[in-house]
Design a protein around this motif. Structure first.
Motif, mmCIF file in Angstrom:
data_model
loop_
_atom_site.group_PDB
_atom_site.id
_atom_site.type_symbol
_atom_site.label_atom_id
_atom_site.label_comp_id
_atom_site.label_asym_id
_atom_site.label_seq_id
_atom_site.Cartn_x
_atom_site.Cartn_y
_atom_site.Cartn_z
ATOM 1 N N THR A 36 0.838 -1.198 0.000
ATOM 2 C CA THR A 36 0.000 0.000 0.000
ATOM 3 C C THR A 36 0.876 1.252 0.000
ATOM 4 N N LEU A 37 1.857 1.313 0.907
ATOM 5 C CA LEU A 37 2.756 2.466 0.977
ATOM 6 C C LEU A 37 3.610 2.585 -0.272
ATOM 7 N N LYS A 38 4.118 1.464 -0.756
ATOM 8 C CA LYS A 38 4.945 1.488 -1.969
ATOM 9 C C LYS A 38 4.165 2.056 -3.143
ATOM 10 N N GLY A 39 2.906 1.644 -3.274
ATOM 11 C CA GLY A 39 2.079 2.150 -4.361
ATOM 12 C C GLY A 39 1.811 3.635 -4.261
ATOM 13 N N LEU A 40 1.518 4.102 -3.064
ATOM 14 C CA LEU A 40 1.243 5.531 -2.864
ATOM 15 C C LEU A 40 2.498 6.377 -3.038
ATOM 16 N N LEU A 41 3.602 5.947 -2.456
ATOM 17 C CA LEU A 41 4.849 6.715 -2.540
ATOM 18 C C LEU A 41 5.441 6.698 -3.948
ATOM 19 N N GLY A 42 5.154 5.644 -4.702
ATOM 20 C CA GLY A 42 5.702 5.523 -6.051
ATOM 21 C C GLY A 42 5.065 6.463 -7.046
ATOM 22 N N THR A 66 -5.738 0.848 9.041
ATOM 23 C CA THR A 66 -5.494 1.932 8.087
ATOM 24 C C THR A 66 -4.200 2.655 8.430
ATOM 25 N N PHE A 67 -3.652 3.323 7.425
ATOM 26 C CA PHE A 67 -2.559 4.271 7.629
ATOM 27 C C PHE A 67 -3.186 5.656 7.661
ATOM 28 N N ALA A 68 -2.858 6.471 8.633
ATOM 29 C CA ALA A 68 -3.280 7.866 8.670
ATOM 30 C C ALA A 68 -2.135 8.673 8.075
ATOM 31 N N ILE A 69 -2.384 9.281 6.927
ATOM 32 C CA ILE A 69 -1.347 10.012 6.202
ATOM 33 C C ILE A 69 -1.755 11.479 6.132
ATOM 34 N N TYR A 70 -0.831 12.355 6.526
ATOM 35 C CA TYR A 70 -1.068 13.799 6.544
ATOM 36 C C TYR A 70 -0.217 14.437 5.460
ATOM 37 N N GLY A 71 -0.791 15.319 4.687
ATOM 38 C CA GLY A 71 -0.014 16.042 3.686
ATOM 39 C C GLY A 71 -0.896 16.677 2.646
ATOM 40 N N MET A 72 -0.265 17.166 1.580
ATOM 41 C CA MET A 72 -1.001 17.841 0.525
ATOM 42 C C MET A 72 -0.921 17.109 -0.803
ATOM 43 N N CYS A 73 -0.545 15.837 -0.759
ATOM 44 C CA CYS A 73 -0.478 15.032 -1.972
ATOM 45 C C CYS A 73 -1.789 14.293 -2.188
ATOM 46 N N GLU A 74 -2.108 14.053 -3.435
ATOM 47 C CA GLU A 74 -3.307 13.309 -3.797
ATOM 48 C C GLU A 74 -3.085 11.839 -3.470
ATOM 49 N N LEU A 75 -3.925 11.281 -2.629
ATOM 50 C CA LEU A 75 -3.822 9.874 -2.241
ATOM 51 C C LEU A 75 -5.077 9.162 -2.706
ATOM 52 N N SER A 76 -4.986 8.530 -3.814
ATOM 53 C CA SER A 76 -6.146 7.873 -4.397
ATOM 54 C C SER A 76 -6.088 6.387 -4.153
ATOM 55 N N LYS A 77 -7.143 5.840 -3.570
ATOM 56 C CA LYS A 77 -7.229 4.398 -3.365
ATOM 57 C C LYS A 77 -7.249 3.660 -4.699
ATOM 58 N N ALA A 78 -7.634 4.336 -5.755
ATOM 59 C CA ALA A 78 -7.683 3.707 -7.072
ATOM 60 C C ALA A 78 -6.280 3.343 -7.565
ATOM 61 N N LYS A 79 -5.252 4.006 -7.033
ATOM 62 C CA LYS A 79 -3.877 3.719 -7.442
ATOM 63 C C LYS A 79 -3.381 2.406 -6.879
ATOM 64 N N LEU A 80 -4.040 1.905 -5.847
ATOM 65 C CA LEU A 80 -3.549 0.711 -5.152
ATOM 66 C C LEU A 80 -3.840 -0.554 -5.902
#
Length: 80
Positions: A36-42, A66-80
């Motif tokens: 999950t993290l690899k997909g989001l960070l990639g 769940t991971f609670a992620i804070y920031g201003m990046c787009e985090l789309s579950k569709a990317k996973l």
């Protein structure tokens, strides 16, 4: 009680302020090698004009967590 193994991920841009511009911040206590993290960070896409927000992302390896992620990046579950 006093033993807390966790990994902090903090990605930011320096802008002359002590805190910088936070793109990504999360504290990980389980599944640090998560797909999950690899997909989001990639594939981070960040919009600097947006306000930071916290998003809960379901962990692929453990859907009950769940991971609670804070920031201003787009985090789309569709990317996973």
């Amino acid at each position: 009680m006093f033993d807390n193994d966790s990994l902090i991920q903090h990605i930011y841009l320096e802008n002359g302020t002590p805190e910088g511009i936070v793109l990504w911040y999360t504290s990980i206590s389980i599944h640090e090698n998560s797909n999950t993290l690899k997909g989001l960070l990639g594939d981070l896409v960040c919009e600097l004009s947006k306000s930071p927000q916290t998003v809960d992302i379901q962990i692929e390896e453990a859907p009950e967590h769940t991971f609670a992620i804070y920031g201003m990046c787009e985090l789309s579950k569709a990317k996973l």
